[in-house]
Design a protein around this motif. Sequence first.
Motif, PDB file in Angstrom:
ATOM      1  N   ALA A   1       6.782  -6.750   4.997  1.00  0.00           N
ATOM      2  CA  ALA A   1       5.536  -7.455   4.697  1.00  0.00           C
ATOM      3  C   ALA A   1       4.620  -6.569   3.868  1.00  0.00           C
ATOM      4  N   ALA A   2       3.563  -7.207   3.313  1.00  0.00           N
ATOM      5  CA  ALA A   2       2.568  -6.460   2.547  1.00  0.00           C
ATOM      6  C   ALA A   2       1.979  -5.354   3.412  1.00  0.00           C
ATOM      7  N   THR A   3       1.644  -4.235   2.772  1.00  0.00           N
ATOM      8  CA  THR A   3       1.235  -3.077   3.558  1.00  0.00           C
ATOM      9  C   THR A   3      -0.188  -2.657   3.233  1.00  0.00           C
ATOM     10  N   CYS A   4      -0.346  -1.514   2.598  1.00  0.00           N
ATOM     11  CA  CYS A   4      -1.639  -0.877   2.442  1.00  0.00           C
ATOM     12  C   CYS A   4      -2.346  -1.321   1.170  1.00  0.00           C
ATOM     13  N   PRO A   5      -3.669  -1.076   1.064  1.00  0.00           N
ATOM     14  CA  PRO A   5      -4.386  -1.395  -0.166  1.00  0.00           C
ATOM     15  C   PRO A   5      -3.794  -0.625  -1.345  1.00  0.00           C
ATOM     16  N   GLY A   6      -3.639  -1.319  -2.458  1.00  0.00           N
ATOM     17  CA  GLY A   6      -3.132  -0.667  -3.657  1.00  0.00           C
ATOM     18  C   GLY A   6      -1.631  -0.724  -3.814  1.00  0.00           C
ATOM     19  N   ILE A   7      -0.893  -1.145  -2.785  1.00  0.00           N
ATOM     20  CA  ILE A   7       0.558  -1.343  -2.883  1.00  0.00           C
ATOM     21  C   ILE A   7       0.899  -2.617  -2.120  1.00  0.00           C
ATOM     22  N   ARG A   8       1.618  -3.506  -2.769  1.00  0.00           N
ATOM     23  CA  ARG A   8       2.024  -4.721  -2.056  1.00  0.00           C
ATOM     24  C   ARG A   8       3.393  -5.162  -2.531  1.00  0.00           C
ATOM     25  N   ARG A   9       4.055  -5.947  -1.725  1.00  0.00           N
ATOM     26  CA  ARG A   9       5.393  -6.448  -2.011  1.00  0.00           C
ATOM     27  C   ARG A   9       5.253  -7.745  -2.807  1.00  0.00           C
ATOM     28  N   ILE A  10       6.027  -7.885  -3.891  1.00  0.00           N
ATOM     29  CA  ILE A  10       6.012  -9.109  -4.684  1.00  0.00           C
ATOM     30  C   ILE A  10       7.449  -9.513  -4.998  1.00  0.00           C
ATOM     31  N   THR A  11       7.593 -10.690  -5.588  1.00  0.00           N
ATOM     32  CA  THR A  11       8.855 -11.136  -6.151  1.00  0.00           C
ATOM     33  C   THR A  11       8.698 -11.188  -7.663  1.00  0.00           C
ATOM     34  N   THR A  12       9.599 -10.557  -8.387  1.00  0.00           N
ATOM     35  CA  THR A  12       9.481 -10.472  -9.835  1.00  0.00           C
ATOM     36  C   THR A  12       9.894 -11.785 -10.499  1.00  0.00           C
ATOM     37  N   PRO A  13       9.582 -11.961 -11.784  1.00  0.00           N
ATOM     38  CA  PRO A  13      10.046 -13.164 -12.491  1.00  0.00           C
ATOM     39  C   PRO A  13      11.562 -13.326 -12.467  1.00  0.00           C
TER      40      PRO A  13
END
Length: 387
Positions: A9-21
């Motif tokens: 899951a998303a974590t700390c401010p300034g870094i997050r998990r995404i799905t690329t195009p």
Amino acid sequence: MEHLQDPPAATCPGIRRITTPAGDPAWLVTGYAAARSLLADARVGRSHPDPDNAPRFSDSMLLGRPWGTVRTERTEHARMRRLMARAFSSGQSEALRPRIQEMTDRLLDELSGLPRPADFHQAVSQPLPALVIAVLLGVPAEDRDRFRRWSDDWTHAEDHERARSGMENLRAYMTDLVAAKRGRPGDDAISDLLSVADGSGEVTEAEVVALATTLLFAGNETTVAAIDKGVLLLLGHEQAREAVWRDPALAPAAVEEVLRARSPMPVDPATEQLGIVRYAHEDLDTGGAGIRAGDLILVRKLDANQDPSVFPDPERFDVARHPNPHLTFGYGPRYCPGAPLARVELQVLFSTLPRRFPGLRLANPGEPPRRQPGRLTPHPEHLLVTW
């Protein structure tokens, strides 16, 4: 690579998990401290331990696959940087300043003779970096339109055949040029690199071709985008324009703010989440994020440059901002070797414009130009100015 199918899951401010195009998971890094840390981390690189199954940002020629091998990347990168330092040293860039001034004056002479409004992008932004990099590498000036077109093709994020063709044309052209310079060396970076290849064996002719192709591409595209952005920002902010036009000695500080600030052009959805592409070579704990070996990392330097903990009132365009430790040229061992040359080009142009065009202004103020779609570098379709 099983962990890539089960991202945390998303974590700390300034870094997050995404799905690329491309549909793959990635870490998007937007905070300044995390971005600077990862840019300097030797455990992060452009290669991947399992390149055939590496997560991708997209299918583009530039970002669609890893480069190099994990085992040799660090030593190869250090070796190639030593070679690039010969061409892109601060002293070499400063030595080119008079030539860059001549080129700038000639292009501005031509601009002044155009009907108004004139397209600054076509008249100045595109040709100036091409002329400069041609001089540095010893590329005949009459070839600049060809390599500029191929460089432009290479940046297409969606037209993959066009991007592949641009890359192959540039490489073929540079192969012929390197072979010609072996027989007739000149006072240029390619001849200098060939002398190293012949004298020490530290670099092969094939590596000279690859390095020169990369320099030709990178030294052109990124500086074109920076010039366009600078014109839009300076002419779009009346106080900033008045300050620089009143005192062109502010140009160096204004250039740093141009490099830090966001472009006024609309964001292209195809590249909205694009950042510096890196892969973790080991498990990392950066800012509390559990980055695992093989994970794709996208470092958004432009977002990091807006971090209010480092840049007070970051949305304000302030040509006197100090300090201004932006990350536009990177940080640490991968700091852009072309930074000194890009700075000289931008400083010369933006210190000359006030003298040559005291009444320069955007032809359509408050109406950002449309961005060329599907491009990795943000180029406007037209950048209309008048005076």
